[in-house]
Design an enzyme around this catalytic site. Structure first.
Site, mmCIF file in Angstrom:
data_model
loop_
_atom_site.group_PDB
_atom_site.id
_atom_site.type_symbol
_atom_site.label_atom_id
_atom_site.label_comp_id
_atom_site.label_asym_id
_atom_site.label_seq_id
_atom_site.Cartn_x
_atom_site.Cartn_y
_atom_site.Cartn_z
ATOM 1 N N HIS A 183 -26.241 73.854 20.794
ATOM 2 C CA HIS A 183 -27.553 74.414 20.489
ATOM 3 C C HIS A 183 -28.559 73.954 21.528
ATOM 4 C CE1 HIS A 183 -26.921 76.165 16.395
ATOM 5 N NE2 HIS A 183 -25.835 75.421 16.505
ATOM 6 N N TYR B 18 -34.973 64.043 20.187
ATOM 7 C CA TYR B 18 -33.991 64.738 19.357
ATOM 8 C C TYR B 18 -32.640 64.818 20.060
ATOM 9 C CZ TYR B 18 -32.437 67.988 15.722
ATOM 10 O OH TYR B 18 -31.766 68.578 14.661
ATOM 11 N N PRO C 59 -32.333 61.694 7.088
ATOM 12 C CA PRO C 59 -31.554 62.621 7.909
ATOM 13 C C PRO C 59 -32.366 63.645 8.691
ATOM 14 C CG PRO C 59 -31.435 63.255 5.603
ATOM 15 C CD PRO C 59 -32.163 61.948 5.645
ATOM 16 N N TYR D 72 -36.238 74.059 10.807
ATOM 17 C CA TYR D 72 -36.945 73.062 10.003
ATOM 18 C C TYR D 72 -38.231 73.722 9.512
ATOM 19 C CZ TYR D 72 -34.041 69.277 11.992
ATOM 20 O OH TYR D 72 -33.009 68.460 12.369
ATOM 21 N N LYS E 103 -30.096 61.401 13.122
ATOM 22 C CA LYS E 103 -29.861 60.224 13.942
ATOM 23 C C LYS E 103 -28.808 59.249 13.413
ATOM 24 C CE LYS E 103 -32.630 61.489 17.043
ATOM 25 N NZ LYS E 103 -31.978 62.098 18.205
#
Length: 418
Positions: free
Chosen positions: A96, A411, A315, A224, A319
């Site tokens: 991704h 990220y 979550p 998200y 990580k």
């Protein structure tokens, strides 16, 4: 046992009937826990010819059935590739280039590849564990499943011991080093005297209701979403299986959430004009509380903690698994240096791993607080103020190249060598 001698005892492979592997009375590294951290460390040691034994409290089928995280940072992918452990990942992993942030009826793409030149890969922890175990089978590693009453002793002595029982019979392994990769509830951290370790912990007033559904993902990258009713997320496990989440109270019962209610909540929180969330049979659902947890040290004598034994993150930032792999990347090299006569890496492991971990904790907390609604705040005006400030934060993030680059850098993953 001579230095460099590789343990070649047969691994327990039969399911559900298991038998104990031949376990030497002495080894170099005793690894407690056969999750991703313990299994990965075993491979790093095996490839360098370092003898080790892995002790796991649960049956093999339980280890293979645990459903956990599913996003690998670039550093995790690179680590697996460097050690030839990425065959299944290359076949089944989904690369991704970014994520979507959704709020106020709009969806914004954060392009990691464009911002920092790195990507993430969706690959379930369950699949990673299965592949690492299969590779241990292939090389004949010594792994004891259903090892009960495990107890590390004498870890401040030159040669610690680990005792355990298997099928009611007591055993003892003498070793040079002990690695506690046995998770939050494991014995290793709890065996450190209270005066030698401090715990920093925070619980959040919400949890995640997560589902696996047999339906192709309705998105190309993870979504998200901040919504007045609470957080929503669309992830995936494969091109055929979707992984989705909604924010719920941490004490809610999964029995109160029918499949229809779950899909209704997902449609409400992820809904967008011109986009359709596809439904499918739900094959697994559970509620996970959210918490942050870090220990003050990852070392006591000749025992070292890795992964969830020493730290847990909510979550939201994906990580947890990556932090465990970062730990063992540092620790594995430190162990190899130790065997070559250099103890600098072992002496600095806790400091280095925790320095990285606190940065990870900050990012995970930031993502969590930006995207979850605090329904528990009693004052309606204060709740509305907080929500509007979250929208303002997301407006700044999606509108600023510098802010997006910072998110992308964290990220996709901090270096494993910090």
């Amino acid at each position: 046992m001579a230095a460099g001698e590789v343990v070649r005892a047969k691994l327990v492979t039969t399911i559900p009937t298991t038998r104990e592997a031949h376990v030497p009375a002495s080894t170099s590294v005793a690894i407690i826990g056969a999750g991703p951290a313990g299994l990965m460390l075993g491979h790093l040691l095996a490839q360098a010819g370092v003898p080790f034994v892995i002790l796991e409290a649960q049956p093999r089928e339980h280890v293979l059935g645990r459903i956990r995280a599913g996003v690998l940072e670039q550093g995790s992918v690179d680590l697996l590739a460097r050690h030839g452990l990425d065959a299944d990942l290359r076949e089944r992993g989904l690369t991704h280039h970014g994520i979507y942030l959704q709020y106020e009826g709009e969806r914004h793409h954060i392009d990691f590849l464009d911002l920092v030149g790195r990507t993430v890969t969706v690959y379930g922890q369950q699949a990673l564990v299965a592949h690492l175990l299969a590779e241990h089978d292939r090389i004949g590693s010594t792994i004891v499943f259903e090892a009960k009453e495990v107890q590390p002793t004498g870890v401040t002595d030159p040669r610690p011991t680990v005792t355990y029982t298997h099928d009611g019979v007591g055993h003892e392994i003498e070793c040079d080093l002990v690695v506690g990769a046995d998770g939050y509830h494991g014995i290793c951290r709890r065996s450190i005297p209270s005066g030698e370790i401090e715990v920093f912990e925070r619980s959040y007033p919400f949890g995640w209701l997560g589902i696996l559904a047999d339906v192709p993902p309705s998105t190309d990258d993870l979504i998200y979403a901040l919504h007045p009713e609470g957080f929503g997320m669309h992830s995936m496990r494969s091109l055929e299986v979707s992984r989705l989440y909604v924010q719920v109270a941490p004490d809610e019962s999964i029995d109160d959430w029918s499949d229809a209610r779950i899909w209704d909540a997902l449609h409400e929180r992820l809904g967008l004009e011109g986009w359709q969330l596809q439904e499918g049979p739900i094959t697994e659902k559970s509620i996970t509380p959210m918490r942050s947890f870090v220990t003050s040290t990852l070392q006591h004598g000749r025992m070292f903690l890795a992964g969830d034994a020493g730290h847990i993150v909510p979550p939201t930032g994906a990580k947890g698994l990556n932090s465990a792999l970062a730990d063992v990347a540092m620790l594995g090299q430190a162990i190899l240096d130790h065997r070559a006569g250099d103890d600098t890496g072992l002496a600095r492991y806790s400091e280095r791993a925790l320095a990285r971990q606190w940065k990870v904790q900050h990012f995970s907390q930031w993502m969590t607080e930006m995207l979850h609604v605090l329904h528990e705040v009693p004052d309606a005006s204060a709740r509305a103020f907080r929500y509007r400030s979250q929208v303002g934060q997301l407006d700044h993030l999606t509108g600023s190249v510098a802010a997006r680059r910072s998110l992308a850098e964290q990220y996709t993953g901090l270096p494993f060598t910090e």
